[in-house]
Structure formats: C-alpha cells, structure tokens
Design an enzyme around this catalytic site. Structure first.
Site, PDB file in Angstrom:
ATOM      1  N   HIS A   1      -7.594  -3.569   4.727  1.00 36.64           N
ATOM      2  CA  HIS A   1      -7.016  -2.225   4.643  1.00 36.64           C
ATOM      3  C   HIS A   1      -7.822  -1.387   3.651  1.00 36.64           C
ATOM      4  CE1 HIS A   1      -4.522   0.703   2.469  1.00 36.64           C
ATOM      5  NE2 HIS A   1      -3.802   0.859   3.568  1.00 36.64           N
ATOM      6  N   ASN A   2      -8.097  -1.975   2.499  1.00 41.96           N
ATOM      7  CA  ASN A   2      -8.811  -1.228   1.475  1.00 41.96           C
ATOM      8  C   ASN A   2     -10.265  -0.966   1.853  1.00 41.96           C
ATOM      9  OD1 ASN A   2      -6.384  -1.486   0.154  1.00 41.96           O
ATOM     10  ND2 ASN A   2      -7.315  -1.759  -1.846  1.00 41.96           N
TER      11      ASN A   2
ATOM     12  N   GLU B   1     -10.040   1.932   3.958  1.00 39.66           N
ATOM     13  CA  GLU B   1      -9.731   3.054   3.049  1.00 39.66           C
ATOM     14  C   GLU B   1     -11.036   3.603   2.426  1.00 39.66           C
ATOM     15  OE1 GLU B   1      -6.438   2.267   0.188  1.00 39.66           O
ATOM     16  OE2 GLU B   1      -7.901   2.728  -1.363  1.00 39.66           O
TER      17      GLU B   1
ATOM     18  N   LYS C   1      -4.567  -6.856   3.376  1.00 43.45           N
ATOM     19  CA  LYS C   1      -4.644  -5.752   2.409  1.00 43.45           C
ATOM     20  C   LYS C   1      -6.104  -5.492   1.985  1.00 43.45           C
ATOM     21  CE  LYS C   1      -3.086  -2.514  -0.336  1.00 43.45           C
ATOM     22  NZ  LYS C   1      -4.001  -2.220  -1.364  1.00 43.45           N
TER      23      LYS C   1
ATOM     24  N   SER D   1       0.829  -1.209   0.000  1.00 39.18           N
ATOM     25  CA  SER D   1       0.000   0.000   0.000  1.00 39.18           C
ATOM     26  C   SER D   1       0.857   1.250   0.000  1.00 39.18           C
ATOM     27  CB  SER D   1      -0.905   0.029   1.229  1.00 39.18           C
ATOM     28  OG  SER D   1      -1.665   1.216   1.224  1.00 39.18           O
TER      29      SER D   1
END
Ligand code: 6PG
Length: 474
Positions: free
Chosen positions: A188-189, A192, A185, A131
């Site tokens: 994480h997104n 986000e 990940k 990232s």
C-alpha cells in the site's frame, strides 16, 4: 483499581494510538490506554467523548489486569526495536490466549519472527496495517489484519466498528496467513509513494511549464477530483495550494523545502519486489526520487554547472491540462497494477493466501490510496481472484488504450522542454515493455553467454545452449 472491565487496550498513546482508541470508545467499547508519558494519558482522557469509557494508565501491570480476557491489546509504537521491547516487557504479564496486535508499520519479516516466537508461548500476535493517518484513525481507517484466524475472529467486530465504511461495507478484512497484514500495508505504501511522485510531476509541469499559480492549481486538482481521478491524494493536493503560511502570509507550499522524508515502507516494498524478481518500477523510481531530493546541495552544484534547461510548455494550456489528467490516470493505473501484481506474487511465494478482491475492497475507503479506480479493481478481482495483472483485464484495457496517446504526448512534451518526469515516463515505459511479446533481451542473453557461458534458450528448439562466440577478446 483494576476490575477487568475494559474491552481493548492500546500501548502507545501518540496521536495515532490515541485517535484509534477514542474511535473505539465512540463505538461503545470500554478502552484503556497505556503510555509512560503522563501527558499523553491526560490528552487521551481529555479528548474522550462524553459518556464513553476511556482510561489512561501508566503502569503495565495495572493496564493488563484491567482488560477482559482473552486480552486484546494493540501496539502503536515506532517500528523496530520498540515493538520487541514492548513484547518483552509484557510477556510475563500476559496469559495463554491473549492477543497482541501490532498496528504500526513494521516490516513483515519482523512480524513473522514475532508471530513464531509468541505462538510457542500461546500468545496470538497479529500484524495489522492501519492506513488513513491521524484523521483516519479517529474517524475510520482502512485496516489490514492478518495471521491467526482465531485472533481475527476475536477482534473482528471491534475492527469492523471502527473502520471506514464504503456503502456500508467495513474497510477491514482478513488479509491472509502469517504477516500478510503488514505485507499488504507495505505494498500500500509503495503505491502511495508512486502516486505521490506522479502527482508532484503534474504539479511541476503545470506550475513551471504552464505558469499556473496556486489558486489555479487548486482549481485544476479540485476539478480532477470530481472525475475519474477522484482520490484522497488528489483531494488533499487541491487543498494544499490554498494553505496560507502563518509566518509570511504567503502560500505554504512555496516555502516548503524540496527534500522528502521517508520512514522506509516504500523502500521496503521496492526491496522486497526486487528480491522476489517482481518488477515495480514506478514504486522504485518514487523511492529513488525521494532519495535524490535529499541531495539538495549536490543538485544545486549540478545546476550551477549544467544550468536549468526548462522552457515553458508552449501548447494550449487547457488542452495540455486535459492531456495531463489522462496521463496521470494512465500512470496511476500502472502503480496499482504493479503493487497488486506484487501482492499476488508475494502471496503465492510466501504462501499467505491474500485475497486480492478483499484488499482492493478495503482500500476503497479510509486509506491514503483510496480512489475511484479501486471500485473497478474490486469488480475485476471479484470476477478473477488469481488475475496476475490488472492490465490484462478487459475491464481496464479500453481505458488504458484510450489514454495511451495522452501520456506519450505529455512525456514527450515534458522531456523536450527539459522537465524531469521519471514517474510518468517510467509508467509509460513499463507499459510499453509489459505489452510487448518481444523484448530485446535476446541480445542480453547472447552477451551473457559470450562473456560468461551463461547459456541461452532458442525460440525454435527446446533446450539450453551455449556458443563459442567468435569474439576478439580471447
Ligand atoms: C498511511 C500512511 C502512514 C504514514 C506513512 C508515511 O497509510 O496512513 O502510509 O502509514 O504516513 O508511513 O510514510 P513516509 O514517512 O515513509 O512517507
């Protein structure tokens, strides 16, 4: 000529692959990049820092034979079929012990299949979240590798060298077994997406509700970025308001079409949470709002039918902005709470052994959701590695209690003035539900038993019960 002197190879020299490789070269590694597009290879060599060892090749055999063994090869190609095509193309060229790292945004279930497929052939396949966008890849991303521990040890020094650093500590760590790197990940997104939705709601309220212009918006977000909201997403938001459009001379943000794109990782987080029955409603609503945004024509028709009810928010500007700051801070905590809680649950369900304290540690630098809040979360998970939800921590509950009246007031002002604040209101409603010992689902259970004999449990006696309801429908 092939002379097996290169430490690391990259397949896919798009801007992310190129930048990651150049970053590695800057840290003293001899690197080779492969792309069938000759132009991309030329750009790689052209942008290399003087005296670094960087080579671009377009032939797969030459590429493989120029790498030291065991070969360390990273793929940065679009998720999905391209990853499988690369694997199939390279499989005959690789040897037992070689390491293939997928640094793209692959779905973790695909990664898991590839790990199993390749381990039979003696190839170590690692799913690795990266990232930080193009700049991050060049100057220091946050890196989330998982899977084979031997492969991790073999690439650890390189990844530590190229990653972002926070107080000297590299923003890379082993994320756990199997496809944990891509799992982390994906979440994480999801976070986000959720934070971006929340920020855009605060923008709407200040821009339309209070009438702030782009310069004033820039100033507000800049100031916010100096306090406890300090984060990469607030920082770039502040910059965005100053950007001039070179075609019209106006501010670019004002002429960008309000239809969001999405490559799918936020949706995956939402889907995955739902399939394991873990609530992440702020992520869900952020995905839904991106989807709704695309229905521009229908939205326009609906506005023609129903009108646009928004009114100015008639309170003191400065005090509303201060409330909004606190509301956003509160809501951001709920985004992390949901995402981190999801990782905790996913890790147990899928037996990935993801170390939450390491996840939040490496998210403090380099990645898109880096923020000051992560320092607090790092302290929390360092003390209690199995904490189910950060909202249960005394280290955060004081702030949450302090900011609760502000988000309540902001949501109510926004709703009364006709502004859609699905992210902020979902954050508040999530909290108001999560902190309640009693929810009204006793009625829902009664309904299920009424129409479908689905049974229910009682609060006073253990066991499972069914009632023949005295209804009028039979
Ligand atoms: C990152 C970003 C990166 C990418 C997103 C964009 O961490 O660096 O998340 O991976 O920009 O995938 O996703 P959307 O196109 O879905 O917004």
């Amino acid at each position: 000529m092939s002379d097996a002197r290169f430490d690391f190879g990259m397949i896919g020299l798009g801007v992310m692959g190129r930048n990651f490789l150049l970053n590695m070269a800057d840290h003293g590694y001899a690197v080779a990049g492969l792309d069938k597009d000759v132009q991309k290879g030329l750009s790689l060599e052209k942008e290399a820092t003087a005296k670094t060892t960087v080579k671009a090749v377009k032939d797969a055999t030459e590429f493989v034979s120029c790498l030291k063994k065991p070969r360390r090869i990273m793929l940065l190609v679009p998720a999905g079929k391209p990853v499988d095509s690369v694997i199939e193309e390279f499989l005959p060229l690789l040897e037992k012990g070689d390491i293939l790292i997928d640094g793209g945004n692959s779905h973790y279930t695909d990664t898991l299949k590839r790990i199993r497929y390749l381990e039979d052939k003696g190839i170590h396949f690692m799913g690795m979240g990266v990232s930080g966008g193009e700049r991050g890849a060049r100057l220091g991303p946050s890196i989330m590798p998982g899977g084979d521990t031997g492969a991790w040890q073999a690439v650890k020094p390189m990844l530590e060298a190229v990653s972002a650093k926070v107080n000297g500590s590299p923003c890379v760590a082993y994320m756990g077994k199997d496809a944990s790197g891509h799992y982390v990940k994906m979440v994480h997104n999801g976070i986000e997406y959720a934070i971006m939705q929340l920020i855009s709601e605060t923008y709407m309220l200040m821009h339309l509700g209070l009438g702030l212009n782009n310069d004033e918006l820039h100033t507000v977000y800049k100031k916010w970025n100096e306090g406890n909201l300090q984060s990469y997403l607030i920082e770039i938001t502040s910059d965005i308001f100053l950007q001039t459009d070179d075609k019209t001379g106006g501010r670019l943000v004002d002429i960008i079409l309000d239809e969001a794109g999405a490559k799918g990782t936020g949706m995956w987080a939402s889907q995955d949470a739902m399939s394991m029955h873990y609530p992440v409603p702020v992520i869900d609503i952020a995905v839904a709002m991106r989807d709704l945004s695309v229905y521009k024509e229908e939205r326009t028709n609906a506005e023609n039918i129903y009108g646009n009810p928004v009114q100015k928010i008639l309170t003191d500007k400065d005090s509303f902005i201060a409330q909004l700051h606190d509301a956003l801070y509160f809501a951001m905590i709920t985004c992390y709470a949901q995402g981190l809680g999801m990782i905790q649950k996913g890790s147990v369900d899928l037996e990935m052994e993801i170390p939450l304290s390491e996840v939040v540690r490496i998210w403090r630098g380099g990645c898109i959701i880096r923020s000051k809040l992560l320092d607090t979360f790092f302290d929390i998970f360092s003390k209690d590695k199995t904490l189910a939800n950060i909202l249960l921590s005394n280290s955060i509950s004081g702030e949450v209690k302090n900011y609760l009246p502000q988000i309540r007031s902001v949501v109510s002002s926004a709703v009364n003035a006709g502004y859609p604040v699905p992210g902020l209101s979902t954050a508040l409603n999530y909290f108001d539900s999560y902190r309640r010992k009693h929810l009204p689902v006793n009625l829902l259970q009664a309904q299920r038993d009424y129409f479908g004999s689905h049974t229910y449990q009682r609060t006073d006696i253990p066991g499972v019960f069914h009632t023949e309801w005295d209804g009028k429908d039979d």
